[in-house]
Motif scaffolding. Sequence first.
Motif: not given
Lengths: 253, 323, 388, 287, 234
Positions: B98-102, B204-213, D275-278
């Motif tokens: 949830a935090i990684g995606y945005p 792929h970045k998201l996967l790496a991040f989430t896996l680490g989490c 930051l998500l916005w800008r």
Amino acid sequence: MPLLQARSLTRHFGGLAAVSAVDLSVEEGEIVGLIGPNGAGKTTCFNLLSGFLRPTGGTIVFGGEDITGFRPHQVAGRGLVRTFQLTTLFQDMTVRENVLLGMHLHSRQGLRRLLFGRQIFPPDEVTGSDEVLEFTGLAPQADQLAKNLPHGHQRILSIAMALAARPRLLLLDEPVTGMNLEESGHVMALVKTIRDRGTTILLVEHNMKAVMGTCERVVVLNFGLKLAEGTPAEVSTSAAVIEAYLGAGLQHA
Amino acid sequence: MPSNARAATVFVAVVALLIALPFVGGDYYIYLFALVFINVILAASLRPSLTCGQLNIGHSAFMCIGAYTSALLAKNLGVPFEVSLLCGALLAAVVGLAIGYPSLRLRGVYFAMVTVAFVEAIRLIASIWVPLTRGNAGLSVPKPSLLGMSLATRTSQYYLALVLMLIVLVILYKLERSRLGLVWKSIGMAENLAQSLGVDIANHKLLAFTLGCFFAGVAGAFYAHFIRFLFPPEFGFLLATNILVYNFVGGRGHFAGPVVGAVFLSLLSEPFRGSPYETIFFSIVMLLTILFLPGGLITLPGKLAGLRRWRPTSGTYAPPASA
Amino acid sequence: MKQSTPFTLVGLLAAVLLGSSPGAEAADVIKFGVSTPLSGPAAPWGIPHKGATELIFDEINSQGGLEVGGKKYKLEVVAYDHKYVIAEGAATVNRLIAKDSVKFISILGGTVVKAVEETVNESRVLNLPLAYADGLVSPRNPYTFHSFPSPPETVTFWNWIKQHHPNIKRVASITPNDDTGWWSLKVETKYVATLGYEVVAREFFERVVTDFNPLLLRVLAQKPDIISVLAAPAGSVGLIIKQARVLGYKGRFIHIGQMDTSVVAGIAGKENVEGTWVHGYVQTPLPEKVKNWQARYTKKHGEWNATSIDFANPAFAFVAAVKKAQSLDPKRIAEALSTVEFENLWGKAHFGGKDYYGIGNQIIYPMPFSEVKDGVAHLVAQLSPPHN
Amino acid sequence: MTAALLVQSAVIGLSIGSIYILMALGLTLMFGMMHIINFAHGAVYMLGAFAIYYVYFQWGAPYFAAFVLAMLLLGAFGYLVERSIYRPIKGGVEPTLVALLALTTLLQAAGYPVFGTLDKHVPPVFSGTRNVLGVMISVERLMIIPIAGALVVGLYLFINKTRMGAAMRAIEQDKEAAALQGVNVNVINGLAFAVGFALAAAAGALMAPIFKLDPMMGEQPLLKAFIIIILGGLGSIPGAILGGLILGLIDSIVATALGAEPAFLLSFVFIILLLLWRPTGLFGHAL
Amino acid sequence: MLEVRDLKVRYGAVEALKGLSFRVSERSIVSLIGANGAGKTTSLRALTGLVQPSGGEVRFENTSLVGLAPHEIVRLGIAHVPEGRRLFPKMTVFENLKMGAYLRTSKAQMASTLAMIYEHFPILEERGRQLAGSLSGGEQQMLAIARALMSRPKLLLLDEPSMGLSPIMTAEIGKIIRQINALDVSIILVEQNAMLALTLARYGYVLQTGALVLQGDAQELLQDDGVKKAYLGL
């Protein structure tokens, strides 16, 4: 219907038009050259076609599908694969790893194989990469780090990686830059062979000898506009092209 | 091949040594090394996202989520350790997603700073949400029980930690050596090129991040049941920077880097313990290490060999070929 | 060469295992473990904790040591820094017990003590902690002898206030936002309510906070007659007093815990501290015994720290109990602790509080209370706890 | 919350915000030029406060002389850090980060034996209270605002009106082109370290008489400064000023209404959302 | 005044310059021409210390430049207008010019140089308060050259001044280059526009893949088919 068709492709940077209203089409099985002096908009054109830049205007149709605004990996997924102008490689990986990465699009690897498989890569990928390495003549250096290759081989490697992605259309950005006669001759021969094996090619190159000797059709850009289009012979005798290229000098001003 | 065989021999030797530790070392080493194992999991689990080029200074937030989730499940609902561990890790992964995606579209230091903000935010939530977490009063946690057996002794907990660490390391190692790992590496090295070859870098970045989490959650869950007392301030910015520092001090060039870094820095305090200048020594050693070995500790053997043989070419460290 | 990376790891492991393995032990040494913050924000408590213990042991050693069962033992402090971090606290306590084979320890800090409660119980070591922690003094922890007056003891001062300052009616409490603070607040609120006070505000703050303005604006809106600052370090108290005065507060302050009023007066300004009541700190009239202690402590450690006065309790209690038990068995010493009467720097002390806690493991002694006059803490009363 | 309470907390917020701005300016300046986040900034703040403690309180120098001396001393220290840590690492982002973290830990840990374990204080320089918009505010809090303001103006003039300031801006925009104009990039980077450290020292020196002193005192201001430079955009000086004011007000008004922890949490949530916005903060530009 | 002998530059495993030798005499214009990737830009970067040569020697008025930092080389009287102009986009035109005179601290000298610049580039005086980033391509190129002249160099290195400019603008730049040379400033002109370069220069060197393939009098090179061949492959 052409394999690639760009209609009135336009891209502005701020107020500056880097590419304006360029029409460009590539037929299946052709080798087309895109030339022009520095700053003419060739690289911008490539970036637009490969999805690294979003066009400000115009459309791009590839294989009958409108790919305008696609992201780079989606464009590549459709079979339109590019190389980069500067020698862009995964420098700290081996030559084989670079090629294996090129096969990313066609790799099917399940989680089970990932965690419990004995081999890192499935045999078909290994043979696939072997083939590409063999074909491009890089096989003897397969286990060297990319950064340790001589310049010419690095350029060939970047082509090999793109080839491994099994493209329908290959965009080559200055494939023979910085090469001597012999090397560039070798690469251009390779380009022809690639075409003969069924891959269409669009290339940007400064080395005119290479372009003239290889391409069947040449598109000339200048100041972001299409200046001329035709066979190498037509283009190289066009006064406008020669002037754009060699420069006008002072006597004309 | 011989180099791989040799590495495998060393690995087996280290594992044998660790298995034997409770029989040869004292109770303190059992305890100490269980803590080291937690740090190794944390350090190693940060590596995939670092490999992708993401500077993550918020890893301890996910350890915190894993720790509190598994502790609360065990304490309030009597959930067995293996289940609570999984739940903690999963929740850490979900929050990571949830935090990684945005955050993916943030570049470089901005990404790093969002993770800093995030780790502090999670810490504050743990400390403000008193009815659930008991806040800064700290939360005491029951002993772990595995498959119905209570792991009451330090020795059994040590082996649990060892097994967890080995599982995590093997999975992460397999991943790093797989196509996935290669793709991660490629994103970190040349994002554009990877994209041009058809790599969906965002996923792929998201996967790496989430896996680490997820694995940070595993470390947190074990930590909760091992230390058995959770205190929000401990999961702050400082711990997160430590996890990052394990990777840098150990070295980024090799899978063993974060492992070496975590072991080295976790044990570095031991010889100085009892001295009032413990932290001073610790930071001086850290400073000197990074000034003289900017590539991390794993470049040390290469540098020594280079000195010995006096062959400049042998000074550069090269990770073993994979095939 | 490149294959040797894993060897580094092995080497490192081996080095640590061999390099710091316990050496040969002298048989005639009694080791006393101290796990306390020697660096970080809580160091102002940890350093005198270690320093006071060392001073008492050194003085005994210089007279030949402690006689137990006809044999003279040297006393040795093994002190580790836990930085007020739980994991470090657990590591240091484990190291003391498992590696250094220490049987007697003193841990400082509520959260750390709570975190290692079970380790201490299971290893059957004797613990003489300095910590406010709810439930620490309890039949569950028979070997834990809390060596510092906790809120249930110090509330006794409110009786004195009620007697001598009947015009004070509205109480506001400010305390750190952790177990220590919560418990202090709970105990005090309950006690003052039974005495008929009205508690008008209860506020918690993070230990790292330095700007108390937002909190004080809320508190002062309730117009308290007295602000009670519980379990906070001197620095925070100084800032609270200073900032409350700037905001126009004219009433009194009372501080329960342990702090150096000269630090408070320095930060808050002498005139702002006037009339503040404190527990556990006296500058004048200074009892001879404490004056003497100050001289000895300053001579040994350079910097005087008044916190060392009360933080000397674990060492005093331990020495007295060993003397009485004439044994080095923690169980025997624990038994002795429950009955021994000994001298600390304020007079006669013993462990009691069974009525309140259900076990008599809380130190009881006539606690000093002072009032700050002209920047100096004047002793106004020495009071015994409400329970014995 | 009454109007008076609001005004009171707003003025306090401005004064705290001014300190945050001084911290953030140095951070953002150093980031703009060298792309490093100075994790040691909090420790420098602490050293600035202790410099005031010794020079002004213990040795009796006039406050403003001590203030200037603190800035000069720590400025020199900053130059030294550039020479001995940043330059040998040759701009490696990660090793620099670790080295600065190690330096921070070292300075904090060394603080206890060097400065002593008890909280220190510095007697107030300004005393009394003033009526501002109908509420009473202490003069020492008020005085922070013009002093910090003067430093901000000074920095603005230095960067925009002097030759060295121009060199700094040039390096920020194009390091190589700056070198080609004859700018000694190493020396100017050292200068940026010096200016950044001096500003952090000034923040510490301003706070010393108001708060207490201990070796860890820089941690909170450092985190606040991080939030500010992200809020305003890395490398942006106007951004740091605006960010500092916003955070100062959040810290004071929200903390008065809801408590310090929710205010802190809110500021973190705020920047995550911003930051998500800008993705490059309020005034940031793409890296 | 400048003598380059066997200059070599490596980027990792790649040898970008394979032993380049050339010389520039007082008050002359020398041009280095060649296709993209021939090593023209690299040679200029090696001259002003932006890259460290891996071998060879560079002497300017009997001082060795190898190992000197860029700012030390500028101090000796060499100014470099890099490829792509590299202006300071967030500074005004005037500030950019002032940066050019960074090492000239004398106010009077700067004023006279500035007057000279404004005489040659009146447009820059007009746009003095405008941000450099907002100028047109041709104006940017003028500013880049003017900025370099502010240091009163004895030798000016120009990297692709005609890049991206219209023919009229290119001719304008050509005129300016002649005027500068007339002020006794030697010039090394790196150009892809061979016609422009050889019309302006007295002597030319043709580079290909990091090595010299042709050199000679500019007028002769202009007639030489080898040059055309190197460019157009005819």
